[in-house]
Each structure stands twice: as C-alpha cells, then as structure tokens.
Design a protein around this motif. Structure first.
Motif, PDB file in Angstrom:
ATOM      1  N   VAL A 386       0.838  -1.205   0.000  1.00  0.00           N
ATOM      2  CA  VAL A 386       0.000   0.000   0.000  1.00  0.00           C
ATOM      3  C   VAL A 386       0.870   1.250   0.000  1.00  0.00           C
ATOM      4  N   GLN A 387       1.929   1.213   0.803  1.00  0.00           N
ATOM      5  CA  GLN A 387       2.806   2.376   0.917  1.00  0.00           C
ATOM      6  C   GLN A 387       3.626   2.616  -0.342  1.00  0.00           C
ATOM      7  N   LYS A 388       4.226   1.531  -0.877  1.00  0.00           N
ATOM      8  CA  LYS A 388       5.191   1.695  -1.964  1.00  0.00           C
ATOM      9  C   LYS A 388       4.566   1.664  -3.355  1.00  0.00           C
ATOM     10  N   GLU A 389       3.363   1.069  -3.487  1.00  0.00           N
ATOM     11  CA  GLU A 389       2.785   0.908  -4.817  1.00  0.00           C
ATOM     12  C   GLU A 389       1.413   1.569  -4.975  1.00  0.00           C
ATOM     13  N   LYS A 395      -1.748   8.749  -7.021  1.00  0.00           N
ATOM     14  CA  LYS A 395      -1.361  10.106  -7.417  1.00  0.00           C
ATOM     15  C   LYS A 395      -1.364  10.243  -8.943  1.00  0.00           C
ATOM     16  N   ARG A 396      -1.051   9.129  -9.622  1.00  0.00           N
ATOM     17  CA  ARG A 396      -1.008   9.168 -11.082  1.00  0.00           C
ATOM     18  C   ARG A 396      -2.386   8.929 -11.695  1.00  0.00           C
ATOM     19  N   LYS A 397      -3.195   8.100 -11.019  1.00  0.00           N
ATOM     20  CA  LYS A 397      -4.489   7.724 -11.582  1.00  0.00           C
ATOM     21  C   LYS A 397      -5.502   7.599 -10.449  1.00  0.00           C
ATOM     22  N   ARG A 398      -6.428   8.533 -10.373  1.00  0.00           N
ATOM     23  CA  ARG A 398      -7.339   8.601  -9.238  1.00  0.00           C
ATOM     24  C   ARG A 398      -8.275   7.405  -9.152  1.00  0.00           C
TER      25      ARG A 398
END
Length: 600
Positions: A386-389, A395-398
């Motif tokens: 969840v944190q890293k991916e 942020k890139r794709k809502r």
C-alpha cells in the motif's frame, strides 16, 4: 673415565636429582601428610571449586558466547560430584580424556570448528601432563586441574552446539524452540563420562535424513579438499557436443574430482556422456538444463571448494535449529530452490515449483501449520505494498482502485465499512497507526488466484494460487511480496484434504462458483519455510543454490565474529504490533459480515 665424561656425568646426576626433587615437590600435595603447623596444600577438589566459582576467569576461553548457560551446567556437574575431577585420576589423565580430544577434533565433520572448544590448548595441556622434565613435574598438579575444568567446558559446549546449534533460540522461530541440553540430555552427559564421548555426541546430533546426508557429503568434500581440491575451468566460448581441447579436459577433471563423471580413454572431446553429466549438474545447481557449459555453469563449477565446504557447514547449522520431528505428513518450502514438497513419512509424495518473495520483501524463514483453505479469496494488500505501490499509483491515476477492483476498508472498529478513497489521508500511509486496509476482490486479476492455503502467523504469510503462470517457468522465481505462489495450488489442497470428508463435487466445482468459501482441514498440517542453499538428495547427490537473501552471509559473519545474539533471521519482514492487531480486527469484521449475510 675421560675428561669429557666427568661433566656429562655431573649433568646426569644433577638432572636425576632435579627430577626426584620436582617429583617430590609436585607429589607432596597428593601423597605427603603436612607437618604439624605446616599449611595444608590445596586439594584438587578445592582448586576445581575455586576455578568454577571464578566462572572461568584465568582460563582464557576461546569462545565465551552465552557462557552463563554453559557455566551453569558445568557448575551443576561439579557440584553433584563434590568437585571431584572428571578427566583425571591421581596424577594422570584418564583414557576418556584422549577420547574427548579425538571427539572434539571430529566435530568438524558436523560443520563445527574444533578451535571453538580450545582443542589446541587442551592438546598442549595433555602433552604437558605426560612430560617428566622438572618444570613439567612441578606444574603437573596445576596442569591437570586446568585440563579438567577446560575439558568439561569444551565437552558441554560441543554437546550443546551439536544438539541445538550456536544461534540463541530467542532469535529463531518460536516453533523451533526447545531447551538447550535438557535435563535428560545433561543426565545422559553425566552417564557418558565413563564411555567414549563421541558416542554421546553422535546421539545428540539431528536425526533428520537431510542432515545425515549433508554431513556425509561434507566429509567427502573435506577429503577432496585434503587432496588439493579442483582447478578452475579457464574462460572461453561455450563447450558443447563436438568441442575439443584443453578446456574440455579441464571440465572432465573438474567433474571427476567430485565423482560426477568417470573419464574415458579420451578426455579432450565433449561427447554425449559429458553432455549428460553437465545437464545433471545444471539441474542440481538450479541452472536451466542444456548440457552446454556456458558462463553460468562454468562460474558455478569454479566456486572454490573451501566456499562449498563453508556453505555446507552453514546449512548443517540451520538443520540444528529445527525440531526433532517436522511431522509425519508436512509441507516443506525451500526458498532458495523455489520448490515445495509434500512429505509423508520421509517420502516426497508431491513436488512443485513456487515463487517466493523478492530480496526487498523476502519470504520469512519459520514453521507453522496449515489449518484451512480459502476459495476465491480477496487479497488484503500488505502495508508495504500500500505504501510503496498503491499510494503512488493513486497520485497518477485517481480511479486506480476502482479499475483494479480494490476497496478501502476501515479497521478502526469491527465493521468492514468501505471508505471513499478520496477521504483517506494517504500521506500517513507509512504510519503504524494508519487505520485502513486495501482489499482486492476475487477475480481473474487477483494475484492470489483461486485458492489460499492458510497458516496463520505473525508475518501474514501464506501459500496461494497465481494467475501469472509464466512466472513458474523461469529459473529465478523471486517475484512476490513475501507470500509463496504455488504452481499447483488446487492439487496441493486436494492432497491435504485427502483424509477429510469433503464435498463430492471437489474443490474445482467449489472454485467455479466464484463464491468465497472457507474449508477447514480435518487435521492441521505442519508447514516449514526453510532456507537450504546446500543439500544432498536421497541419492546422496549434492545440490547448491544462490544465497538469495544473504542469510548465508549474515550467518557466516555472526559465527566468525561470535556475535550470534545479534543475528536477524528475518530482517525487514516483522510486522508492527498495530498491523497484527489490525489482522485480528479484520478477521472479526469478516466473521460479522458472513453472519449478516447468512441471515438474508
């Protein structure tokens, strides 16, 4: 008598007088009664008691790692004997002392280092106790007493290491734990004092067939090393059928040195026999089988014999961590070999390939029990994912979660409420108190595939199916986030359920419904996530693998530095207390949801 004979005669007389005086002085404490008012010389028992009370101060012990436990055992040993000596009788060593020195020397056959047991000093003290020159006679009493205590320390030390290894149990998996040298073991040690110590040492070693086979292989490799080992194969173009020349001859000599190939009358031609031998070797090294000597195979063959011996020693150490029994029927995963085996009564009944964790998200080394299956399972993403991916993807794709059939679940209470992703403070995702889980629903994109084999544990690691079938066909299979993807998960589950009264339709039919279902095993099956980089198969053939997580390296460094108390078996995979609690709340929420659904 000539002029030169007089000095020699005087020297002989002086030497004889010196020996007699020294013998009288050294023996008076054992045989002469003191005169009235003369201080009584210390008894052997008193001197042993003083050394024991000093906890080895002055003995200059080679290895004092976890000395408190060993010294407590030693103190109990001597106290029960009223501090009477163990290895000496009168003014000489018992024959069991020589047997002990021989047994300590042979600990190297089990992958231990005889230097850790002060073997050189014990050997020097033994020799010194047998000398009859004046200095040796004067010091004999002190020599024997020091030998006795040092030998007992070495005896207990080696016995404990052979029984349980050199790594403290508190840094290992709790399910492997057992008392180092239990009361029964210590009683056996006491009883064995009248017989050859090597017999007891053999009784203390692990009884697993895998340990025994690897130990025998280590002895063979030490013999090869004593004969000079092997020379490296020079670099060059790949060698295959029809290749000729000195590099082929070097390959033949290398394979012959370990008994993996028997040279024919011509050893400079790469023939079919050599191709088969190279292919068999590649299989045992985890290299895709081709029968061609390429660079990867040449590099593996050129690993120095000393490095291979050390690799076997480290794996023997890991065998000593395990419980006496792995279970009559159990599952073994060898992480560096990317392989799972179902074992019944020592025989492999099913084997398959697996995918394990990456180096940055390693599969932990531990044991547990498979207790139930989940069909068509949702995937609770680990916090690290969840944190890293997930957070960066949002942020890139809502609509990333929606597209991938994922939901956000609040775990602040026991209600599995779905949360609007836009209201989640993703900037706090790295916090231990982040009160949300991300869950992906069952389906063709779910990385868990169609089934999970659950062994509840503190690492939240389990076995599962996978829709990415191509990953099972590559040689290096470290792609997961820590869980183990199983090539034939449904077939493995069927095998685990074979003694259970199950649905006549079978697992395949249940999976085909697409509905989530939990199936409990009639009996829990032990599962062991192990780390073997060197092992011998049932035919005695050696297999080697790369140290993919660096555990060999860390263990080697800890043993050499005698810093085993700081060894981290599974660095970076422990879960925070909050996450463990979150798992409990999630299970409670899931049960509540199922209970509600059953009412409608």
């Amino acid at each position: 008598m000539g002029c030169g004979a007089v000095p020699r005669f005087r020297e002989a007389v002086a030497l004889a007088l010196g020996v007699g005086v020294a013998a009288w002085i050294s023996g008076c404490s054992l045989s002469r009664r003191p005169e009235p008012g003369e201080p009584r010389p210390p008894r052997v028992q008193d001197e042993i008691k003083a050394i024991v009370a000093a906890r080895g101060d002055g003995l200059a012990l080679s290895d004092t790692t976890a000395i408190a436990k060993t010294w407590s055992q030693l103190t109990e040993f001597y106290a029960d004997r009223r501090y009477r000596p163990i290895w000496i009788h009168g003014r000489r060593l018992r024959h069991q002392a020589d047997q002990l020195l021989d047994a300590l020397q042979h600990t190297e056959e089990a992958g231990l280092d005889p230097r850790d047991y002060d073997l050189e000093r014990l050997t020097r003290l033994s020799l010194q106790s047998r000398r009859n020159n004046p200095p040796a006679l004067l010091l004999r009493h002190r020599t024997l007493v020091r030998f006795d205590v040092l030998a007992t320390y070495a005896y207990l030390r080696a016995a404990g290491h052979l029984r349980d290894g050199r790594v403290p149990h508190r840094v290992l998996d709790a399910d492997w734990g057992r008392d180092s040298l239990s009361a029964g073991d210590l009683e056996a040690l006491r009883r064995s004092l009248g017989r050859d110590p090597s017999e007891l040492f053999a009784d203390l070693e692990p009884k697993h067939d895998g340990y025994r086979r690897l130990r025998e292989a280590l002895v063979r490799y030490r013999g090869i090393d004593a004969q000079g080992g092997w020379d490296p194969i020079p670099p060059g173009l790949p060698l295959s059928i029809g290749s000729r020349g000195p590099r082929v001859a070097a390959l033949v000599r290398r394979l012959a040195s370990t008994g993996e190939f028997r040279p024919g009358p011509v050893d400079t031609v790469f023939d079919r026999r050599l191709e088969l031998a190279v292919g068999d070797l590649q299989t045992r090294l985890g290299i895709p089988r081709s029968g061609v000597l390429g660079e990867a195979t040449r590099a593996a063959l050129n690993v120095p014999i000393g490095a291979r011996i050390r690799q076997m020693e480290l794996n023997l150490e890991r065998w000593r961590w395990l419980p006496d029994s792995l279970g009559g029927r159990h599952v073994e995963i060898n992480i560096p070999a990317y392989r799972l085996e179902l074992v019944r009564d020592g025989r492999v009944t099913r084997a398959m390939r697996v995918v394990v964790g990456r180096r940055r998200s390693p599969t932990p080394v531990f044991s547990d029990r498979i207790t139930y299956l989940e069909l068509n399972p949702p995937w609770r993403l680990p916090p690290s994912v969840v944190q890293k991916e997930i957070a960066p993807a949002l942020k890139r794709k809502r609509d990333f979660l929606e597209v991938n059939h994922m939901r956000v679940i609040s775990i602040a209470d026991a209600k599995p409420d779905t949360v609007d992703p836009g209201k989640v403070p993703w900037k706090d995702v790295a916090s231990d108190s982040f009160p949300y889980l991300v869950v992906q629903d069952a389906g063709p994109d779910n990385p868990l595939g169609r089934i999970k084999l659950m062994c509840p544990n503190e690492y939240d690691v389990y076995l599962h199916d996978s829709p990415l079938r191509s990953r099972f066909s590559v040689a290096v299979r470290d792609y997961s986030h820590g869980c183990v993807r199983v090539e034939h998960a449904i077939e493995l589950a069927d095998s685990l359920l074979e003694a259970a009264p199950g649905d006549s339709a079978g697992l395949d039919s249940l999976v085909a419904t697409g509905a989530w279902k939990r199936v409990r095993l009639p009996r829990a099956v032990p599962v062991h996530f192990l780390y073997w980089t060197a092992w011998a198969d049932s035919a005695g053939l050696l297999h080697f693998r790369d140290d993919i997580y660096g555990l060999d390296q860390r263990l080697d460094e800890a043993l050499r530095a005698r810093a085993t108390s700081g060894l981290a078996l599974n660095p970076g995979v422990e879960l925070s207390p909050f996450w463990v609690a979150a798992q409990v709340r999630w299970e409670a929420a899931a049960r509540l949801t199922r209970a509600r659904a059953s009412k409608h």
